[in-house]
Design a protein around this motif. Structure first.
Motif, PDB file in Angstrom:
ATOM      1  N   VAL A 288      42.911 -12.881  79.390  1.00  0.00           N
ATOM      2  CA  VAL A 288      43.019 -11.680  80.210  1.00  0.00           C
ATOM      3  C   VAL A 288      41.731 -10.899  80.033  1.00  0.00           C
ATOM      4  CG1 VAL A 288      44.237  -9.514  80.580  1.00  0.00           C
ATOM      5  CG2 VAL A 288      45.532 -11.569  79.966  1.00  0.00           C
ATOM      6  N   THR A 289      41.141 -10.439  81.131  1.00  0.00           N
ATOM      7  CA  THR A 289      39.936  -9.616  81.091  1.00  0.00           C
ATOM      8  C   THR A 289      40.268  -8.238  81.641  1.00  0.00           C
ATOM      9  OG1 THR A 289      38.507 -11.539  81.403  1.00  0.00           O
ATOM     10  CG2 THR A 289      37.553  -9.399  81.886  1.00  0.00           C
ATOM     11  N   LEU A 290      39.825  -7.186  80.954  1.00  0.00           N
ATOM     12  CA  LEU A 290      40.170  -5.851  81.410  1.00  0.00           C
ATOM     13  C   LEU A 290      39.115  -4.848  80.984  1.00  0.00           C
ATOM     14  CD1 LEU A 290      43.044  -4.427  79.188  1.00  0.00           C
ATOM     15  CD2 LEU A 290      41.878  -6.534  78.668  1.00  0.00           C
ATOM     16  N   GLY A 291      39.017  -3.748  81.760  1.00  0.00           N
ATOM     17  CA  GLY A 291      38.086  -2.684  81.421  1.00  0.00           C
ATOM     18  C   GLY A 291      37.773  -1.785  82.594  1.00  0.00           C
ATOM     19  N   GLY A 292      37.094  -0.690  82.283  1.00  0.00           N
ATOM     20  CA  GLY A 292      36.620   0.210  83.321  1.00  0.00           C
ATOM     21  C   GLY A 292      37.656   1.166  83.867  1.00  0.00           C
ATOM     22  N   PHE A 293      38.806   1.302  83.199  1.00  0.00           N
ATOM     23  CA  PHE A 293      39.868   2.168  83.706  1.00  0.00           C
ATOM     24  C   PHE A 293      40.102   3.350  82.765  1.00  0.00           C
ATOM     25  CE2 PHE A 293      41.696  -1.611  81.619  1.00  0.00           C
ATOM     26  CZ  PHE A 293      42.268  -1.016  80.508  1.00  0.00           C
ATOM     27  N   ILE A 294      40.895   4.289  83.232  1.00  0.00           N
ATOM     28  CA  ILE A 294      41.421   5.388  82.421  1.00  0.00           C
ATOM     29  C   ILE A 294      42.899   5.113  82.201  1.00  0.00           C
ATOM     30  CG2 ILE A 294      41.841   7.871  82.309  1.00  0.00           C
ATOM     31  CD1 ILE A 294      39.486   8.171  84.289  1.00  0.00           C
TER      32      ILE A 294
END
Length: 337
Positions: A288-294
């Motif tokens: 799973v790749t994730l990032g750049g959110f609040i």
């Protein structure tokens, strides 16, 4: 290709007196005639009572008048009231691929906000490819959409709410490359439920709100799902520790040999009434790749299990507030957060 003026459903025996006359036969006759003529069906503003499934051959096109989400009763409203469990629009059983569908500007209301209703699915789509569904509101079904073996369809500006089981149900058979753009998914136990192999389904700029248990439940066989710039509010809404916005790899039989999920950008807000559950809850996964959110209002931003292998979550950074724990097990995560 559409030829000539769209066929008016009123010319096939329908009327728009709210809830008084069963218009199933008239609507089916209009669909059959329009497909044969290479044309579309026009449903003027009004309320159409339908009590049985409308069979939709390849290239079925239905256009209503859906003037606004707040003034839905001023447009084309289909009131689906079957006496046994049935779907409203069905593209038929498996077989050859079917293309060229277009449904626009409809307000569709079923009677399955709980277990007593018979409105199964608003759209039962099997082997539908290269088709469009846009500018609709769908309320009160077991699920708004059931999708199987689909390829490269576009779902745009659709509001789904008050469904008994799911808003969207992907049942596998290698459904792939569908795009959900600026849709509103709310008020159901689960927003998106999956079974079997579903590949590269994309949700862009969509809203998930007030979903009781999970926003999205991705089974082991699914991979390459993408969520870009997602807005989440009050998901999960129930005060249960195991609930989550994204739940990955708990269900299913065989793990896909490819990364399952990418989450990038947006605002992801948990339960309004207090911290609970996880933004992302991962069991078995191939990545799973994730990032750049609040992200806000979760017990865990990333929760993993004993089955989650080392460094299976790739983190690209995020901003968090009102969070108890960023990552339940740092050994399962690579990157920065």
């Amino acid at each position: 290709m559409i030829t000539g003026i769209p066929l008016n459903v009123l010319d096939y025996g329908a009327n728009t007196t709210p809830g008084t006359t069963d218009m199933t036969v008239a609507l089916q006759a209009a669909v059959t005639a329009a497909v044969a003529a290479g044309n579309s069906v026009y449903m003027p503003a009004g309320t159409y009572l339908v009590t049985d499934t409308i069979t939709c051959p390849t290239k079925t096109m239905i256009i209503g008048e859906h003037r606004s989400m707040s003034g839905i009763d001023n447009g084309t409203k289909i009131l689906f009231q079957p006496t046994s469990l049935k779907s409203l629009f069905s593209t038929g059983a498996t077989g050859a691929f079917k293309d060229g569908y277009s449904f626009e500007n409809l307000y569709i209301v079923g009677n399955s906000t709980d277990a007593t209703g018979n409105s199964f699915r608003a759209f039962d789509l099997i082997k539908v490819i290269k088709s469009t569904f846009r500018n609709m509101r769908i309320d009160g079904f077991r699920s708004a959409f059931r999708v199987e073996a689909s390829i490269n369809n576009r779902f745009e500006f659709i509001q789904m709410a008050n469904h008994y089981l799911y808003c969207i149900y992907y049942t596998g058979d290698f459904a792939t490359t569908d795009v959900w753009e600026q849709c509103y998914i709310s008020n159901a136990p689960i927003g998106v439920q999956t079974d079997g192999v579903n590949i590269a389904i994309r949700f862009n700029n969509c809203i998930f709100e007030t979903l009781t248990t999970y926003g999205v439940n991705i089974v082991k066989e699914c991979y390459s799902w993408i969520f870009e710039n997602t807005y989440v509010e009050d998901v999960p809404s129930a005060n249960v520790a195991t609930n989550a916005m994204w739940r990955v790899g708990y269900d299913g039989a065989t793990l896909a040999a490819s990364p399952q999920l990418l989450i990038h950008g947006g605002f992801i807000g948990g339960r309004n009434a207090g911290l609970v559950g996880a933004m992302l809850d991962v069991d078995f996964t191939d990545g799973v790749t994730l990032g750049g959110f609040i992200v806000a209002r979760y017990t865990n931003v990333v929760k993993t299990s004993a089955n989650t292998q080392t460094e299976q979550i790739v983190a690209g950074g995020w901003v968090a507030a009102s969070i108890s724990t960023m990552v339940s097990d740092a050994t399962k995560v690579s990157g920065y957060y």
